[in-house]
Design an enzyme around this catalytic site. Structure first.
Site, PDB file in Angstrom:
ATOM      1  N   CYS A 205      41.589  33.046  19.582  1.00 19.50           N
ATOM      2  CA  CYS A 205      42.830  32.287  19.642  1.00 19.50           C
ATOM      3  C   CYS A 205      42.467  30.959  20.310  1.00 19.50           C
ATOM      4  O   CYS A 205      41.305  30.550  20.268  1.00 19.50           O
ATOM      5  CB  CYS A 205      43.951  33.046  20.359  1.00 19.50           C
TER       6      CYS A 205
ATOM      7  N   ARG B 259      46.893  36.020  22.983  1.00 14.57           N
ATOM      8  CA  ARG B 259      46.815  36.721  21.700  1.00 14.57           C
ATOM      9  C   ARG B 259      45.493  37.438  21.492  1.00 14.57           C
ATOM     10  O   ARG B 259      45.468  38.617  21.129  1.00 14.57           O
ATOM     11  CB  ARG B 259      47.054  35.736  20.551  1.00 14.57           C
TER      12      ARG B 259
ATOM     13  N   ASP C 250      51.417  30.962  19.117  1.00 14.73           N
ATOM     14  CA  ASP C 250      51.016  31.078  20.517  1.00 14.73           C
ATOM     15  C   ASP C 250      52.234  31.317  21.412  1.00 14.73           C
ATOM     16  O   ASP C 250      53.147  30.499  21.452  1.00 14.73           O
ATOM     17  CB  ASP C 250      50.309  29.792  20.936  1.00 14.73           C
TER      18      ASP C 250
END
Length: 145
Positions: free
Chosen positions: A9, A15, A118
């Site tokens: 990520c 994440r 995000d």
């Protein structure tokens, strides 16, 4: 079967640590041998996983408190058989870091045609939504792995 999977990520604190823990757990549960790591294309180096991410994983019986963010490198990319990213721009960043990674870098949500936005510094509901997309994406990959 992919034996070395890298999950990316941006900062490697939300994440990708959640996806790493979930993918590792799912593979272990199925008795599949694979090493799973995570990193970021713009990592907040040495930061722990974000508190909401830790809480979500703890609720599932997974502890990511020891996680520390790391930056993806060409060496780490070459280690991996498969690289899974949350967003298309991370795929492009990975290819900039190591052009040889082009053929093995895919969206985590490739099979469901979705990106995982995000959740960093967003409300808990946004983390829940991101985790739901991670779950759905991993389920689609598990059919392929």
């Amino acid at each position: 079967m992919f034996e070395k999977i890298l999950v990316l990520c941006t900062g490697n604190i939300c994440r990708s640590p959640m996806a790493e823990a979930l993918l590792r757990h799912q593979l272990e549960t199925l008795g599949r041998k694979a090493e799973v790591r995570s990193a970021g294309v713009g990592a907040l180096r040495d930061y722990p996983a974000d508190a909401p991410a830790q809480e979500l994983m703890r609720a599932r019986g997974l502890d990511i408190s020891a996680h520390r963010a790391r930056q993806v490198t060409p060496e780490l990319a070459r280690w991996a058989d498969l690289i899974l990213v949350m967003e298309s721009r991370q795929r492009e960043a990975m290819i900039d870091i190591d052009p040889a990674a082009r053929g093995k870098t895919y969206l985590l949500g490739h099979w469901i045609k979705r990106e995982v936005p995000d959740p960093y510094q967003q409300p808990a509901t946004v983390y829940d939504q991101a985790l739901g997309l991670i779950d759905e994406s991993l389920a689609s990959w598990m059919k392929k792995l």
